[in-house]
Design an enzyme around this catalytic site. Structure first.
Site, PDB file in Angstrom:
ATOM      1  N   ASP A  85      -2.457  -4.535  12.442  1.00 29.49           N
ATOM      2  CA  ASP A  85      -1.813  -4.984  11.194  1.00 29.49           C
ATOM      3  C   ASP A  85      -1.698  -6.513  11.206  1.00 29.49           C
ATOM      4  O   ASP A  85      -0.939  -7.086  11.972  1.00 29.49           O
ATOM      5  CB  ASP A  85      -0.422  -4.348  11.071  1.00 29.49           C
ATOM      6  CG  ASP A  85       0.173  -4.617   9.699  1.00 29.49           C
ATOM      7  OD1 ASP A  85       0.458  -3.656   8.985  1.00 29.49           O
ATOM      8  OD2 ASP A  85       0.335  -5.817   9.336  1.00 29.49           O
ATOM      9  N   ARG A 125       0.846  -1.184   0.000  1.00 31.58           N
ATOM     10  CA  ARG A 125       0.000   0.000   0.000  1.00 31.58           C
ATOM     11  C   ARG A 125       0.882   1.234   0.000  1.00 31.58           C
ATOM     12  O   ARG A 125       1.697   1.407   0.895  1.00 31.58           O
ATOM     13  CB  ARG A 125      -0.860  -0.046   1.266  1.00 31.58           C
ATOM     14  CG  ARG A 125      -2.154   0.615   1.089  1.00 31.58           C
ATOM     15  CD  ARG A 125      -3.240   0.215   2.038  1.00 31.58           C
ATOM     16  NE  ARG A 125      -2.937   0.008   3.441  1.00 31.58           N
ATOM     17  CZ  ARG A 125      -3.864   0.038   4.393  1.00 31.58           C
ATOM     18  NH1 ARG A 125      -5.106   0.245   4.080  1.00 31.58           N
ATOM     19  NH2 ARG A 125      -3.553  -0.182   5.640  1.00 31.58           N
ATOM     20  N   THR A 144      -1.023   7.529  -0.892  1.00 32.74           N
ATOM     21  CA  THR A 144      -2.303   7.394  -1.617  1.00 32.74           C
ATOM     22  C   THR A 144      -3.151   6.250  -1.090  1.00 32.74           C
ATOM     23  O   THR A 144      -4.355   6.196  -1.366  1.00 32.74           O
ATOM     24  CB  THR A 144      -2.045   7.113  -3.107  1.00 32.74           C
ATOM     25  OG1 THR A 144      -1.368   5.839  -3.207  1.00 32.74           O
ATOM     26  CG2 THR A 144      -1.188   8.185  -3.748  1.00 32.74           C
ATOM     27  N   ASP A 162       1.832  -8.022  10.456  1.00 31.89           N
ATOM     28  CA  ASP A 162       2.741  -7.870  11.605  1.00 31.89           C
ATOM     29  C   ASP A 162       2.393  -8.856  12.714  1.00 31.89           C
ATOM     30  O   ASP A 162       3.278  -9.411  13.363  1.00 31.89           O
ATOM     31  CB  ASP A 162       2.681  -6.442  12.156  1.00 31.89           C
ATOM     32  CG  ASP A 162       3.526  -5.471  11.336  1.00 31.89           C
ATOM     33  OD1 ASP A 162       4.351  -5.939  10.525  1.00 31.89           O
ATOM     34  OD2 ASP A 162       3.344  -4.254  11.501  1.00 31.89           O
TER      35      ASP A 162
END
Ligand code: URA
Length: 220
Positions: free
Chosen positions: A211, A115, A119, A214
């Protein structure tokens, strides 16, 4: 007794939420910030089995003759197209291990997207697929359907490479991502463990799990 375990979400046609108690219980354990990496990874794999199971309920079977120790019987086996699991790296890999427990001979395609921090749009950095995507039923896997940009881009990519029959599985989905995905790919059913409340300003699913990559791999 209500035996329904998969709910078709009215607001999003083609989206199914898996409301089986084991699935919901395991998702709650994933949410817990104190769940350690080892257990988190194990749960993601188990949920890959359970959600993969629901997403493949309609696979075709055919009767074959089998000789049991007692008699010859007609018994169903899988028929038709072979499977390909397409994992959206890296968080998809953990759940993919679970889907492969259901179908160990499935092929696996990889698609790497990250990602862009500004943006929030996906940038492709790796693609490797089996050559015969058009001959296979594809299960595309990403635990977090957040903005929907990665999921949408991945499915566009595999369609461009020939995939015709695709289903998408995830653990947590945000309504915003589902809306985009439905718009772009109305032909692709989505099986989600749970549809969460919303996306926050950092494009994290709330309440979510943080996340997922993670937490699966113990990185930060
Ligand atoms: N990816 C994640 O890992 N978590 C989110 O909440 C959204 C995207």
């Amino acid at each position: 007794m209500d035996m329904t375990q998969t709910t078709l979400i009215e607001k999003f046609p083609g989206v199914y939420e898996i409301n089986h108690p084991f699935v919901q219980h395991k998702l709650t354990s994933l949410r817990d910030k104190n769940t350690p990496t080892r257990e988190f990874r194990m749960l993601v794999e188990e949920l890959g089995i359970l959600i993969g199971y629901e997403a493949t309920r309609d696979l075709e079977t055919e009767l074959v003759e089998v000789e049991t120790p007692l008699e010859v019987a007609q018994s169903p086996t899988l028929k038709g197209k072979k499977l390909c699991v397409v994992t959206i790296m890296r968080a998809g890999n953990g759940m993919t291990e679970g889907v492969l427990k259901l179908s160990p001979s499935a092929r696996v395609g990889h698609i790497g997207l990250y990602r862009d921090p500004q943006t929030k749009l996906p940038i492709e950095y790796y693609v490797k697929m089996p050559p015969d995507l058009d001959q296979r039923t594809i299960i595309c896997v990403d635990p977090m359907l957040a903005t929907g940009h990665s999921a949408t881009a991945a499915v566009h990519k595999i369609k461009d490479m020939g995939a015709k029959e695709i289903r998408f599985i995830c653990l947590f989905a945000a309504p915003e991502g589902l809306a985009l995905f439905r718009e772009e790919h109305p032909d692709v059913p989505v099986f989600a463990g749970v549809i969460d409340s919303h996306l926050d300003e950092n494009a994290y699913i709330r309440p979510g799990v943080g996340d997922a990559g993670d937490r699966i791999y113990g990185t930060k």
